[in-house]
Design an enzyme around this catalytic site. Structure first.
Site, PDB file in Angstrom:
ATOM      1  N   PHE A   1      -3.377  -1.743  50.270  1.00 62.25           N
ATOM      2  CA  PHE A   1      -3.368  -3.044  49.570  1.00 62.25           C
ATOM      3  C   PHE A   1      -3.864  -2.944  48.135  1.00 62.25           C
ATOM      4  CE2 PHE A   1      -7.676  -4.620  48.926  1.00 62.25           C
ATOM      5  CZ  PHE A   1      -8.445  -3.791  49.725  1.00 62.25           C
ATOM      6  N   LYS A   2      -4.585  -1.885  47.798  1.00 63.43           N
ATOM      7  CA  LYS A   2      -5.196  -1.818  46.474  1.00 63.43           C
ATOM      8  C   LYS A   2      -4.167  -1.754  45.357  1.00 63.43           C
ATOM      9  CE  LYS A   2      -9.651  -0.301  48.086  1.00 63.43           C
ATOM     10  NZ  LYS A   2      -9.523  -0.018  49.540  1.00 63.43           N
ATOM     11  N   ASP A   3      -2.913  -1.410  45.713  1.00 67.20           N
ATOM     12  CA  ASP A   3      -1.859  -1.408  44.698  1.00 67.20           C
ATOM     13  C   ASP A   3      -1.672  -2.785  44.057  1.00 67.20           C
ATOM     14  OD1 ASP A   3      -1.082   1.290  44.844  1.00 67.20           O
ATOM     15  OD2 ASP A   3       0.102   0.904  46.642  1.00 67.20           O
TER      16      ASP A   3
END
Ligand SMILES: *Cc1c(COP(=O)(O)O)cnc(C)c1O
Length: 500
Positions: free
Chosen positions: A112-114
Site C-alpha cells: 500500500f505504501k506506493d
C-alpha cells in the site's frame, strides 16, 4: 501557518515546509492545526468518481498551498499508469457477510505504501521550490520492509534528490530485500543495519535531530528529509483511499449514503490507521477503526489499557512490516486527543527514559469514544486465517492482511457488530510466498522465487510480473553497518551522486 509540531503548538509552518522537513526540529511531528470538513452531499457525490478524481477532491484540503491544478498533474503522474488496474487502482473484494478486502497492493512495489510514495517525490520537489530551497534533498528512510522499496521506486533518479534506505539486517522477507538491493537509479543507497526496526528507526530519528550534522550537511548543500510516515506528505495521500473505499461501497450498494463503515487496519507505525482517523475527523462516516497487530502487540495493550510499554520482547514474525514496538504516528493521535503539547512532551519524555507511559482514564475513554479498538493475532492464528480465507473464499491474503482479517473476526465475535467492514489488504501475498505456503500446509522451497512459482502452481493465481522480474537482476547493495555508522552512510550517499 497551517501545521504545528506535536511538541510545540507555537511552532507553525506551511504544508510545504512540513513536507520538506519531515520531522519537526524539536523532534515532534507536524499536524494540521485545523481539519477540513466534507459534507454528506460531497461524500455521496464521490460515488461516481474514479480514483484520480476522488484524490483531487480530497488532497487539496489536506495540502494547503498546493493548487488543485498542480496536484492534478502529480496525481496523474503518480497513479496514471503505475498501477496494475488503471481505472481502479484499489479494488474491493467481497468476502461475504459485509466484509471486504480493500486491496492497496497493485502499485509498483506490491504494497500500500506506493499510494503515498508515488506521490511524495512530486510533493517534496515542489515543496523545495515553494520554500525557496536550492539544496539537494537527501531522503532518509528507515524501513521494516515495504517503505524502503516504495520510496526507492518513487525517488530513483528524481533530479535534485538522493535517497538512503536503512533496513534491519535479517528483519525483512527475502523478496523485500531483493526488491531493494537490486534497485536501479543513480541517486540511491540501500544499507542493512545491525539490530531491529526500532533501532533503525531510532537511528534515523537521531540523525534528524542532530543539529551539528544538519549544519555540516547544509555547508555541503544538502538538506535532509524523510520518506517515513512521520512526513505529512506520506499521510495526506493515504487519507484519499479511505474516501475512495467509501465511495466504492456506496457504488456497489454495500452502504447507503451516510451509513457508517468500519475499517480494520494491519498496523505497525500507526500511519495507515491514522490516515483513516483523519478521514473520519473530516466527515467520513466511520464507526470503528480496528487496529490489528501481530505478536508485537504493544498497540493492542495500549488501546485496551492506556499504558504504552515497550519493555517487552521483540518478535520477528511473518508480517515483518508490522514488527515494530515504537509506533511513531501514535504521537499525532495523542496530540489530537489531548490538544496539549506539554502533555505530549511528557509522554514522549517518559517513553524515552522509561520506555513506558500511561495516558490516564480520561484520555483513554476519549480514544475509545473516537472509535478505536484493537486486537492482535499470533503466528498460529495468522497462519490459520490465511488457510481458512483461502479455503472458504478462495481468497489469498498476505500475512499482514491476515492479521487484519483475524482481528476483524475477533472484533465481530466480541462486539457482535455487523457494520460493513473493509479490511485494508496491505501487501501482495506473493511478496511473502514461503510464509503463505507454510500456512497452506505446503513445504516451501528455500529460494524465494521458487516459492513464488510454487505458490502460483498451488493456487492457480499469477504473481505480479514486477516481483518475478527481480529474479536475475544484479545485486547493487550488500553492505551491513552498525547504527553508529548511519551518519557516514548518509553523508557518503549525499556526496557521491552529482546534483541533478
Ligand atoms: C507498512 C506496512 C504496514 C503497517 O502500516 P503502518 O502505516 O506502519 O501502520 C502493514 N502492512 C504492510 C504490508 C506494510 O508494508
Amino acid at each position: 501557518m497551517e501545521f504545528c509540531s506535536t511538541r510545540d503548538r507555537k511552532l507553525n509552518v506551511s504544508a510545504a515546509n512540513a513536507i520538506l522537513s519531515g520531522l519537526a526540529p524539536d523532534g515532534g511531528l507536524f499536524v494540521p492545526t485545523a481539519l477540513p470538513s466534507f459534507s454528506p452531499a460531497e461524500i455521496a457525490a464521490m460515488r461516481d468518481l474514479d480514483y484520480n478524481a476522488c484524490a483531487l477532491k480530497v488532497l487539496p484540503k489536506f495540502l494547503p498551498g498546493y493548487s488543485p491544478e498542480e496536484l492534478s498533474s502529480y496525481i496523474k503522474r503518480a497513479y496514471g499508469n503505475n498501477f496494475d488496474v488503471a481505472d481502479d487502482p484499489a479494488p474491493l473484494r467481497a468476502l461475504g457477510d459485509g466484509l471486504f478486502a480493500f486491496e492497496l497492493f497493485h502499485g509498483p512495489t506490491c504494497a500500500f505504501k506506493d499510494f503515498a510514495l508515488q506521490l511524495l517525490p512530486h510533493l517534496l520537489t515542489s515543496a523545495a521550490k515553494k520554500c525557496g530551497c536550492d539544496q539537494k534533498i537527501a531522503i532518509l528512510t528507515a524501513t521494516s520492509g515495504d517503505t524502503g522499496k516504495a520510496a526507492l521506486e518513487g525517488f530513483a533518479d528524481v533530479p535534485g534528490t538522493c535517497i538512503c534506505v536503512f533496513y534491519p539486517d535479517g528483519g525483512i522477507s527475502e523478496i523485500q530485500r531483493l526488491q531493494m538491493v537490486t534497485q536501479n537509479g543513480n541517486n540511491v543507497s540501500v544499507l542493512a543495519v545491525r539490530g531491529n526496526f526500532d533501532d533503525t528507526q531510532n537511528g534515523v530519528k537521531e540523525i534528524f535531530t542532530d543539529k551539528i550534522f544538519e549544519a555540516e550537511l547544509s555547508r555541503k548543500g544538502v538538506l535532509l528529509s524523510s520518506a517515513n510516515s512521520i512526513n505529512w506528505g506520506r499521510l495526506a495521500p493515504q487519507i484519499v483511499y479511505y474516501f475512495y473505499a467509501y465511495s466504492r461501497l456506496l457504488k456497489n450498494k454495500a452502504l447507503q449514503p451516510g451509513e457508517p463503515v468500519n475499517f480494520c487496519v494491519p498496523t505497525g507505525n500507526f500511519g495507515n490507521i491514522l490516515a483513516g482517523y483523519y478521514a473520519k475527523k473530516s466527515g467520513l462516516p466511520v464507526n470503528r477503526l480496528i487496529c490489528a497487530s501481530n505478536r508485537n502487540n504493544v498497540l493492542t495493550d495500549f488501546i485496551n489499557t492506556g499504558v504504552y510499554d515497550v519493555n517487552r520482547p521483540f518478535y520477528r514474525t511473518d508480517s515483518p512490516s508490522m514488527d515494530i514496538l515504537i509506533s511513531s504516528n501514535l504521537e499525532r493521535l495523542l496530540f489530537m486527543l489531548c490538544n496539549d503539547d506539554v502533555k505530549v512532551n511528557g509522554f514522549m519524555e517518559r517513553l524515552r527514559s522509561n520506555g513506558r507511559y500511561g495516558i490516564g482514564k480520561e484520555l483513554l475513554d476519549k480514544l475509545h469514544g473516537e472509535g478505536f479498538c484493537a486486537y492482535d493475532s499470533d503466528e498460529t492464528d495468522t497462519a490459520s486465517c490465511i488457510a481458512e480465507t483461502w479455503k472458504k473464499h478462495a481468497y489469498l491474503c498476505d500475512p499482514h492482511t491476515a492479521v487484519g482479517l483475524d482481528a476483524c473476526r475477533q472484533y465481530r465475535t466480541a462486539r457482535d457488530d455487523r457494520t460493513t467492514t473493509a479490511v485494508l489488504a496491505t501487501a501482495s501475498p506473493f511478496k511473502f510466498a514461503p510464509a503463505i505456503l507454510r500456512a497452506l500446509g505446503q513445504n516451501p522451497p528455500e529460494n524465494g522465487f521458487e516459492a513464488i512459482g510454487a505458490l502460483e502452481r498451488f493456487t492457480g493465481l499469477s504473481a505480479p510480473e514486477r516481483l518475478k522480474a527481480i529474479r536475475g537482476l544484479p545485486i547493487r547493495f550488500d553492505q551491513t553497518i552498525s547504527r553508529s555508522e548511519m551518519r557516514n552512510a548518509v553523508l557518503h550517499t549525499a556526496l557521491k551522486w552529482p546534483t541533478g
